[in-house]
Scaffold this motif. Structure first.
Motif, short mmCIF file in Angstrom:
data_model
loop_
_atom_site.label_atom_id
_atom_site.label_comp_id
_atom_site.label_asym_id
_atom_site.label_seq_id
_atom_site.Cartn_x
_atom_site.Cartn_y
_atom_site.Cartn_z
N GLU A 236 0.79 -1.06 0.05
CA GLU A 236 -0.06 0.22 0.02
C GLU A 236 0.78 1.21 -0.15
O GLU A 236 1.61 1.44 0.87
CB GLU A 236 -0.86 0.21 1.26
CG GLU A 236 -1.76 -1.26 1.05
CD GLU A 236 -2.90 -1.11 2.19
OE1 GLU A 236 -3.41 -0.12 2.68
OE2 GLU A 236 -3.43 -2.12 2.53
N VAL B 39 0.76 5.44 -1.47
CA VAL B 39 -0.05 6.54 -2.01
C VAL B 39 1.02 7.28 -3.09
O VAL B 39 1.92 7.63 -2.61
CB VAL B 39 -0.49 7.66 -1.24
CG1 VAL B 39 -1.11 8.69 -1.71
CG2 VAL B 39 -1.53 6.84 -0.04
N GLU C 56 -5.27 -2.16 -7.29
CA GLU C 56 -6.48 -1.51 -6.98
C GLU C 56 -6.24 0.14 -6.87
O GLU C 56 -5.30 0.46 -6.54
CB GLU C 56 -7.08 -1.89 -5.60
CG GLU C 56 -7.39 -3.35 -5.62
CD GLU C 56 -7.84 -3.72 -4.08
OE1 GLU C 56 -7.91 -2.85 -3.27
OE2 GLU C 56 -8.31 -5.12 -3.89
N LEU C 57 -6.89 0.76 -7.81
CA LEU C 57 -6.90 2.10 -7.88
C LEU C 57 -8.07 2.81 -6.83
O LEU C 57 -9.48 2.40 -7.19
CB LEU C 57 -7.02 2.58 -9.22
CG LEU C 57 -5.86 2.07 -10.04
CD1 LEU C 57 -6.08 2.53 -11.66
CD2 LEU C 57 -4.51 2.48 -9.61
N HIS C 58 -7.57 3.80 -6.40
CA HIS C 58 -8.56 4.87 -5.47
C HIS C 58 -8.52 6.17 -5.91
O HIS C 58 -7.39 6.50 -5.89
CB HIS C 58 -8.48 4.27 -3.92
CG HIS C 58 -8.67 2.83 -3.65
ND1 HIS C 58 -9.72 2.17 -3.34
CD2 HIS C 58 -7.71 1.88 -3.46
CE1 HIS C 58 -9.54 0.99 -3.17
NE2 HIS C 58 -8.41 0.66 -3.16
N ALA C 59 -9.60 6.88 -6.10
CA ALA C 59 -9.40 8.14 -6.22
C ALA C 59 -9.35 8.80 -4.71
O ALA C 59 -10.23 8.67 -3.99
CB ALA C 59 -10.63 8.76 -6.94
N VAL C 60 -8.44 9.70 -4.34
CA VAL C 60 -8.57 10.50 -3.03
C VAL C 60 -8.68 11.47 -3.26
O VAL C 60 -8.03 12.29 -4.06
CB VAL C 60 -7.16 9.92 -2.67
CG1 VAL C 60 -6.96 10.76 -1.33
CG2 VAL C 60 -6.78 8.51 -2.51
N SER C 61 -9.30 12.43 -2.66
CA SER C 61 -9.89 13.89 -2.36
C SER C 61 -8.55 14.43 -2.26
O SER C 61 -7.89 14.31 -1.14
CB SER C 61 -11.13 14.33 -1.68
OG SER C 61 -11.26 15.52 -1.67
#
Length: 121
Positions: free
Chosen positions: A6, A8, A68-73
């Protein structure tokens, strides 16, 4: 399956290299699983590598990981409130004058565009 890696905002090269290390694989072993050669994996792990999403996904899968992709504000508003405050600081008459100037500029641009296309409004 290996523990998830993990991070970022990591680079593709770091992601692939970390997944390979986590799986205990050499570049040659990962290359064999991918059906390619060790120099190809070495290029994939270079800092200036710019692989496709599919290539990263395949390399990670070969190392026993899944992408796995995640959009982070970012926490940034989509509205620039400083522009609103600047307009509200103007008097109504000044706001109308500014709007008239913008309208004149847009009409000038519209006419110039029409002339460039040999059409006149």
């Amino acid at each position: 399956m290996s523990d998830p890696i993990e991070h970022v905002a990591m680079t593709p090269s770091t992601l692939v290299r970390d997944a390979r290390h986590s799986a205990g694989l050499t570049q040659a072993q990962l290359a064999e699983r991918l059906g390619t050669t060790q120099p190809v994996v070495a290029r994939l792990e270079r800092a200036d590598a710019n692989p496709t999403f599919e290539t990263i996904q395949r390399a990670l899968q070969a190392a026993g990981h899944r992408l796995e992709l995640h959009a982070v504000s970012t926490g940034l508003d989509t509205v620039d409130e400083s522009l609103i405050r600047r307009q509200l600081a103007l008097s109504p008459a000044d706001r109308i004058r500014a709007l008239d100037e913008q309208n004149a500029t847009m009409n000038t641009l519209l006419r110039a565009g029409a002339r460039s296309r040999d059409r006149h409004l």
